[in-house]
Design an enzyme around this catalytic site. Structure first.
Site, PDB file in Angstrom:
ATOM      1  CG  HIS A 170     -43.465 -26.372  27.271  1.00 43.96           C
ATOM      2  ND1 HIS A 170     -43.921 -26.471  28.554  1.00 43.96           N
ATOM      3  CD2 HIS A 170     -42.249 -26.944  27.266  1.00 43.96           C
ATOM      4  CE1 HIS A 170     -43.000 -27.042  29.306  1.00 43.96           C
ATOM      5  NE2 HIS A 170     -41.980 -27.348  28.551  1.00 43.96           N
TER       6      HIS A 170
ATOM      7  CG  ASP B   9     -36.608 -30.505  23.031  1.00 48.62           C
ATOM      8  OD1 ASP B   9     -37.672 -30.770  23.613  1.00 48.62           O
ATOM      9  OD2 ASP B   9     -35.493 -30.839  23.467  1.00 48.62           O
TER      10      ASP B   9
END
Ligand code: SDX
Length: 428
Positions: free
Chosen positions: A307, A364
């Site tokens: 991320h 996700d």
């Protein structure tokens, strides 16, 4: 903490104000940099170090894995509030009173019809169209049937624009799925709550009563809360940028849908499931795929890992992982892909490559497993992310407009050809 930054350039010193945010983040204001230094600009490809705005909506701390909306911890919101309640909080800044919330729900339902002529647009798409492409187009097309939403000049206009898009977006989102599968386009059912309506829009067939599963609804409500806003991510920054030109809310959200589609962003939830299914088909050898992800010569990345901001566990991933376990236990389900995901996570988190780069599961990584358990097809995973992210896009667009922010227009460093004379064909 100092309240100014000093820059030395070409033998001169320049002072820039440093602001401290409500969570003690600091930002140097360089809005006069180019003029006072006669031309110096910053270069920050991907905006990894650049703040585009000040915002009161969401705070996240990537090092500590903290996520809050208007000061409320995401852990509290997923446990104690529902999707539309959090949407109200994110958009208007406070948790709604009972009366406000009831009115909000009624006003959204009043806007849950989509102009019948929109169906002609849907019929125009090939059945193979990716639902995100359809959703982006249909969202922009909404402007044609709601021209008043473009110029939002009052609190009332803004409220109407908000309830309009919250009412119509889920219909358009599910129409993409229906078109892909040759199914008739459903209407909203205003007797249902927001999330139950999304499921009936997606799955109800004319010949049968659609039975709502409260366990599934609770899991989806919690999952969509986790997607509602995430400060200045790629798609939200896109919505703010497009809105800064004066483009309306529907057009700005349409652009946000397109940005979210990318596999490095919201498209990752679809890519995660495809990756897990590939590992399953390949015999479940997670180490082989971990090694591929580490191989610089192999373009393969561990989807759902890493991320831009979180250099610790994405707090949403923790909550989703538990929600997946609870849902499977409640519905007495098993899914080999969930086992592969947990094994993959376990091996990756022990591997120095991921530890050194602070690569952890993100929002996700597990979300697709829940969507799959709810019967949502893989092609619709990113559409569900968009349905979840809509309140954040609305809130950020509203904040940008209410702050009267200028049109976004970054500078660049030109590294192309210097001036050169035109060449006729015979000289080329
Ligand atoms: C979302 O911004 C948001 O808030 C987004 C989001 C939201 O709610 O809006 O949280 C939603 O988009 C989550 C992210 C979903 N994307 C993925 O899961 C795709 C896989 N992840 C990566 O592509 C990547 O981690 C990004 C895109 C998420 C972040 O990329 P960065 O910050 O630009 O990091 P990078 O590409 O510079 O990577 C740093 C290093 C590199 O290795 P080195 O060159 O230093 O040796 O880490 C490696 C990368 O190769 N790396 C990975 C990896 N992610 C980063 N290696 C293998 N697998 C990965 N997934």
């Amino acid at each position: 903490m100092s309240n100014k930054a000093i820059l030395e350039f070409n033998g001169k010193k320049y002072e820039f104000p440093v602001y401290t945010g409500s969570e003690n983040e600091v930002a140097m204001d360089i809005s006069v940099l180019r003029s006072v230094t006669e031309g110096l600009i910053t270069l920050d490809v991907g905006y990894k170090n650049t703040g585009s705005c000040s915002s009161k909506i969401t705070f996240l701390d990537g090092e500590k894995g903290i996520l809050r909306h208007r000061g409320y911890a995401i852990e509290d919101l997923t446990k104690k509030a529902c999707f539309l309640e959090v949407a109200f909080l994110i958009i208007f800044g406070e948790l709604p009173t009972k009366e406000e919330f009831e009115k909000f729900k009624v006003d959204i339902k009043k806007n849950s019809m989509v102009n019948e002529e929109m169906k002609d647009i849907v019929e125009g798409f090939p059945k193979s169209t990716h639902p995100m492409g359809m959703l982006s187009s249909l969202t922009s097309a909404l402007t044609a049937f709601n021209p008043g939403v473009v110029n939002v000049n009052s609190k009332e206009d803004m409220y109407n624009a908000v309830t309009k898009i919250l009412g119509k977006f889920p219909v358009l989102a599910t129409w993409a799925h229906r078109r892909n599968n040759g199914l008739p386009l459903n209407y909203s059912d205003n007797s249902l709550d927001y999330i139950s309506n999304i499921m009936q829009l997606m799955f109800k067939i004319p010949t049968e009563q659609y039975v709502i599963n409260p366990i599934a609804i609770k899991a989806l409500d919690e999952l969509l809360i986790l997607h509602e806003d995430h400060e200045q991510n790629c798609s939200t920054s896109t919505v703010r940028m497009v809105g800064s030109s004066g483009a309306g809310l529907f057009a700005s959200v349409s652009a946000g849908v397109s940005a979210l589609w990318g596999h490095l962003h919201g498209g990752a939830n679809q890519a995660v499931l495809e990756m897990l299914e590939e590992i399953q088909k390949d015999g479940g050898d997670v180490e082989k795929f971990i090694n591929r992800a580490k191989d610089k010569d192999d373009p393969f990345r561990l989807m759902g890992f890493g991320h831009r901001v979180y250099k610790n566990f994405d707090p949403r991933a923790r909550i989703i992982k538990k929600a997946a376990d609870d849902l499977f236990a409640d519905l007495n389900l098993t899914d080999p892909v969930l086992k592969i995901a947990k094994h993959l996570e376990e091996v990756a988190l022990k591997d120095p490559y991921f530890a050194e780069r602070k690569l952890y599961p993100n929002v996700d990584f597990y979300s697709g497993i829940i969507y799959r358990a709810l019967g949502i097809p893989v092609a619709m995973f990113t559409v569900m992310f968009a349905v979840g992210r809509l309140p954040g896009w609305i809130a950020q667009w509203k904040e940008m407009r209410e702050n009267g922010e200028p049109i976004g227009r970054p500078r660049q460093l030109y590294i192309g050809e210097p001036l050169r004379p035109f060449k006729e064909f015979k000289e080329r």
